[in-house]
Design a protein around this motif. Structure first.
Motif, PDB file in Angstrom:
ATOM      1  N   PHE A 161       0.809  -1.229   0.000  1.00 12.05           N
ATOM      2  CA  PHE A 161       0.000   0.000   0.000  1.00 12.05           C
ATOM      3  C   PHE A 161       0.841   1.276   0.000  1.00 12.05           C
ATOM      4  O   PHE A 161       0.322   2.371   0.217  1.00 12.05           O
ATOM      5  CB  PHE A 161      -0.948  -0.002   1.204  1.00 12.05           C
ATOM      6  CG  PHE A 161      -2.007  -1.070   1.148  1.00 12.05           C
ATOM      7  CD1 PHE A 161      -2.990  -1.040   0.164  1.00 12.05           C
ATOM      8  CD2 PHE A 161      -2.013  -2.118   2.057  1.00 12.05           C
ATOM      9  CE1 PHE A 161      -3.958  -2.042   0.091  1.00 12.05           C
ATOM     10  CE2 PHE A 161      -2.977  -3.117   1.997  1.00 12.05           C
ATOM     11  CZ  PHE A 161      -3.955  -3.078   1.018  1.00 12.05           C
ATOM     12  N   ASN A 162       2.162   1.132  -0.217  1.00  6.83           N
ATOM     13  CA  ASN A 162       3.074   2.276  -0.320  1.00  6.83           C
ATOM     14  C   ASN A 162       3.147   3.074   0.978  1.00  6.83           C
ATOM     15  O   ASN A 162       3.334   4.299   0.982  1.00  6.83           O
ATOM     16  CB  ASN A 162       2.658   3.199  -1.467  1.00  6.83           C
ATOM     17  CG  ASN A 162       3.825   4.012  -2.018  1.00  6.83           C
ATOM     18  OD1 ASN A 162       4.976   3.571  -1.933  1.00  6.83           O
ATOM     19  ND2 ASN A 162       3.549   5.167  -2.578  1.00  6.83           N
ATOM     20  N   THR A 171      -1.512   7.980  -2.263  1.00  6.61           N
ATOM     21  CA  THR A 171      -1.268   7.209  -3.493  1.00  6.61           C
ATOM     22  C   THR A 171      -1.773   5.774  -3.367  1.00  6.61           C
ATOM     23  O   THR A 171      -1.366   4.909  -4.141  1.00  6.61           O
ATOM     24  CB  THR A 171       0.242   7.180  -3.821  1.00  6.61           C
ATOM     25  OG1 THR A 171       0.952   6.600  -2.705  1.00  6.61           O
ATOM     26  CG2 THR A 171       0.776   8.580  -4.081  1.00  6.61           C
ATOM     27  N   VAL A 172      -2.667   5.524  -2.410  1.00 14.94           N
ATOM     28  CA  VAL A 172      -3.051   4.152  -2.105  1.00 14.94           C
ATOM     29  C   VAL A 172      -3.756   3.461  -3.271  1.00 14.94           C
ATOM     30  O   VAL A 172      -3.567   2.253  -3.495  1.00 14.94           O
ATOM     31  CB  VAL A 172      -3.937   4.101  -0.833  1.00 14.94           C
ATOM     32  CG1 VAL A 172      -5.290   4.745  -1.085  1.00 14.94           C
ATOM     33  CG2 VAL A 172      -4.096   2.672  -0.337  1.00 14.94           C
ATOM     34  N   VAL A 173      -4.544   4.213  -4.073  1.00 16.45           N
ATOM     35  CA  VAL A 173      -5.248   3.597  -5.209  1.00 16.45           C
ATOM     36  C   VAL A 173      -4.247   3.150  -6.267  1.00 16.45           C
ATOM     37  O   VAL A 173      -4.291   2.014  -6.757  1.00 16.45           O
ATOM     38  CB  VAL A 173      -6.278   4.574  -5.807  1.00 16.45           C
ATOM     39  CG1 VAL A 173      -6.918   3.961  -7.052  1.00 16.45           C
ATOM     40  CG2 VAL A 173      -7.354   4.911  -4.785  1.00 16.45           C
ATOM     41  N   LYS A 174      -3.330   4.050  -6.629  1.00 19.23           N
ATOM     42  CA  LYS A 174      -2.302   3.709  -7.618  1.00 19.23           C
ATOM     43  C   LYS A 174      -1.423   2.573  -7.100  1.00 19.23           C
ATOM     44  O   LYS A 174      -1.080   1.639  -7.840  1.00 19.23           O
ATOM     45  CB  LYS A 174      -1.434   4.927  -7.923  1.00 19.23           C
ATOM     46  CG  LYS A 174      -2.140   6.080  -8.626  1.00 19.23           C
ATOM     47  CD  LYS A 174      -1.175   7.221  -8.846  1.00 19.23           C
ATOM     48  CE  LYS A 174      -1.853   8.404  -9.534  1.00 19.23           C
ATOM     49  NZ  LYS A 174      -0.910   9.537  -9.718  1.00 19.23           N
ATOM     50  N   ALA A 175      -1.050   2.669  -5.835  1.00 18.59           N
ATOM     51  CA  ALA A 175      -0.179   1.660  -5.245  1.00 18.59           C
ATOM     52  C   ALA A 175      -0.838   0.281  -5.266  1.00 18.59           C
ATOM     53  O   ALA A 175      -0.199  -0.717  -5.625  1.00 18.59           O
ATOM     54  CB  ALA A 175       0.170   2.054  -3.809  1.00 18.59           C
ATOM     55  N   VAL A 212       4.290  -0.623 -15.357  1.00 17.04           N
ATOM     56  CA  VAL A 212       2.964  -0.082 -15.031  1.00 17.04           C
ATOM     57  C   VAL A 212       3.091   1.155 -14.135  1.00 17.04           C
ATOM     58  O   VAL A 212       2.294   2.097 -14.223  1.00 17.04           O
ATOM     59  CB  VAL A 212       2.105  -1.163 -14.329  1.00 17.04           C
ATOM     60  CG1 VAL A 212       0.801  -0.568 -13.808  1.00 17.04           C
ATOM     61  CG2 VAL A 212       1.805  -2.310 -15.287  1.00 17.04           C
ATOM     62  N   SER A 213       4.121   1.180 -13.296  1.00 10.40           N
ATOM     63  CA  SER A 213       4.307   2.292 -12.363  1.00 10.40           C
ATOM     64  C   SER A 213       4.709   3.591 -13.048  1.00 10.40           C
ATOM     65  O   SER A 213       4.391   4.682 -12.559  1.00 10.40           O
ATOM     66  CB  SER A 213       5.385   1.935 -11.334  1.00 10.40           C
ATOM     67  OG  SER A 213       5.033   0.799 -10.599  1.00 10.40           O
ATOM     68  N   SER A 347      15.069   2.777  -7.928  1.00 14.31           N
ATOM     69  CA  SER A 347      13.878   3.595  -8.186  1.00 14.31           C
ATOM     70  C   SER A 347      12.605   2.754  -8.268  1.00 14.31           C
ATOM     71  O   SER A 347      11.517   3.292  -8.490  1.00 14.31           O
ATOM     72  CB  SER A 347      14.055   4.378  -9.499  1.00 14.31           C
ATOM     73  OG  SER A 347      14.087   3.506 -10.625  1.00 14.31           O
ATOM     74  N   MET A 348      12.733   1.446  -8.093  1.00 14.59           N
ATOM     75  CA  MET A 348      11.566   0.572  -8.130  1.00 14.59           C
ATOM     76  C   MET A 348      10.596   0.946  -7.011  1.00 14.59           C
ATOM     77  O   MET A 348      10.970   0.955  -5.842  1.00 14.59           O
ATOM     78  CB  MET A 348      11.990  -0.890  -7.988  1.00 14.59           C
ATOM     79  CG  MET A 348      10.854  -1.879  -8.201  1.00 14.59           C
ATOM     80  SD  MET A 348      11.451  -3.591  -8.140  1.00 14.59           S
ATOM     81  CE  MET A 348      12.571  -3.627  -9.548  1.00 14.59           C
ATOM     82  N   PRO A 349       9.344   1.258  -7.330  1.00 15.49           N
ATOM     83  CA  PRO A 349       8.389   1.687  -6.306  1.00 15.49           C
ATOM     84  C   PRO A 349       8.101   0.595  -5.276  1.00 15.49           C
ATOM     85  O   PRO A 349       8.127  -0.595  -5.586  1.00 15.49           O
ATOM     86  CB  PRO A 349       7.132   2.018  -7.124  1.00 15.49           C
ATOM     87  CG  PRO A 349       7.603   2.206  -8.517  1.00 15.49           C
ATOM     88  CD  PRO A 349       8.776   1.281  -8.677  1.00 15.49           C
TER      89      PRO A 349
END
Length: 433
Positions: A161-162, A171-175, A212-213, A347-349
């Motif tokens: 959930f980032n 950013t929870v939706v994108k995460a 995708v990120s 840099s990987m999320p």
């Protein structure tokens, strides 16, 4: 008296001591790198994120890890067991590294790895390995491995959930979308893919999640632009090492788990290559792993262990040449000299890591449970030890910080580690009952 076991396995196309022509050796060596790459890079990414390192510091750790694992593999295949075994970052070290790094700093992590590595080397080269193995029965080992995965559950979910990068939840939706795509890709490749692709679910899942990120704005390429194209990793990147007794004791449990895992891998590779396995070879292998862990500490990297994934590669390809594995080690060392490459990985999320590790950490626990199921008789005695150790290991880390402050520092640090508490409980009960 030295014990000698002979094993029967599939016939190899290329034996352990056989040489391979350079072009083929390069391809086979690269395949070994790809098989271990996702898991070995995940360790510094998870530890760096949980400890609060900056992007450039995570890149530095990745660079150090690649160099340390390349050196470790060369040591294992020359002065170590001399089996075609690849060394990579051990997941067993993650809980301890996070605990030490968060409370005492990365300099204490360096010191604990250096001292712990020397202790592991002594356990191997002085022949103590036989006595240590006796403490870690299948019941004790199963409990310990199970608790490693359980202790990392919150890290996986927070990354999913980032939380570490964005605790406000903006950013929870994108995460969640990125993490879900990464998770599903990883699982589908592991279950449905064919050929060599099936052996690389972590690499494929990370690549898809990363892509995708990018359009969702979760990837920052600023760090990559600032890093040089080529540079050498340095000694003591986290300043002079701090040799803290508490940190060393806490990490020793990870070293013990790593030793048991590696001994199992030595037996597995001996079976695959149809070669002999004896105490001397095991001792040399553990000794070289300990030395490699100390070198990892000098470089600011993570602890090392043998990689089962690469034993699978040997079984699949029937190419058991240790010289091929050494080519893979050289590739790792060359990659460590390219900071921009490490910067891309750094840099990987976090949601990508969350998607990868949601199942990965669970699989660690399942491995422990499977070991218990297959190797442990469910008598009243063993069931009691299992139940007590798991509850103690799961419950102790929930103790509040203000309560732990009452205990001596060494005891408090052990209580914070579910793996350490569970292992100690299982060992003591296994000896007493």
């Amino acid at each position: 008296m030295e014990t000698l076991e002979t094993t029967k396995g599939p016939v190899l196309k290329v034996g352990i001591e056989d040489k391979v022509e350079p072009s083929k050796a390069l391809v086979f060596g690269l395949q070994h790198v790809l098989a271990m790459f996702g898991a070995t890079v995940t360790v510094p990414l998870v530890v760096g994120g949980a400890v609060g390192l900056s992007g450039s510091e995570v890149a530095l750790m990745i660079q150090a890890v690649l160099l340390a694992m390349g050196i470790a593999t060369l040591l294992q295949t020359t002065i170590g067991s001399r089996y075609p075994i690849v060394q990579g970052s051990s997941f067993a070290f993650i809980p301890g590294l996070i605990a030490i790094g968060s409370s005492l700093g990365m300099a204490a992590v360096q010191g604990a790895l250096i001292v712990g590595g020397l202790i592991e080397a002594a356990i191997g080269w002085l022949g103590i390995i036989g006595k240590v193995r006796n403490l870690f029965t299948p019941l004790v080992t199963g409990v310990t491995i199970t608790l490693i995965g359980f202790s990392l559950a919150d890290v996986a979910v927070k990354n999913f959930f980032n939380f570490y990068a964005d605790p406000s939840g903006g950013t929870v939706v994108k995460a969640t979308l990125v993490a879900a795509v990464t998770f599903l890709t990883t699982v589908m490749v592991a279950l449905k893919a064919g050929g060599s692709l099936r052996a690389m679910p972590v690499v494929v899942g990370a690549l898809v999640g990363y892509l995708v990120s990018v359009p969702l704005g979760l990837v920052d390429f600023g760090l990559v632009k600032t890093l040089p194209a080529v540079s050498l990793p340095t000694l003591f990147p986290w300043d002079e090492p701090i040799f803290n007794t508490t940190a060393v004791v806490l990490l020793l449990f990870a070293f013990m788990v790593s030793i048991i895992e590696s001994v199992g891998d030595y037996h597995a590779i001996a079976a695959v290559t149809n070669s002999e396995i004896n105490e001397k070879r095991i001792a040399r292998g553990i000794g070289s792993e300990g030395l490699a862990c100390s070198i990892a500490g000098l470089l600011g990297a993570c602890g090392t262990t043998s990689y089962s994934e690469n034993i699978g590669v040997v079984a699949l390809t029937k190419v058991g040449s240790r010289y091929v594995v050494q080519i893979g080690a050289v590739i790792l060392i060359l990659l460590s000299l390219i900071p921009k490459f490490a910067g891309i990985l750094a840099s990987m999320p976090a949601p990508v890591l969350g998607g990868l590790t949601l199942a990965l950490y669970g699989m660690i626990s399942v491995t422990g449970l499977r070991l218990i199921k297959e190797k442990v008789e469910f008598s009243d005695r063993n069931t009691l030890i299992l139940a007590t150790s798991l509850i103690a290991g799961l419950g102790a880390p929930q103790l509040p910080a203000e309560f732990l402050a009452v205990f001596p520092k060494v005891i408090a640090s052990i209580l914070e580690s579910g793996m350490a508490v569970g292992a100690l409980t299982a060992i003591i009960l296994d000896r007493l009952l």
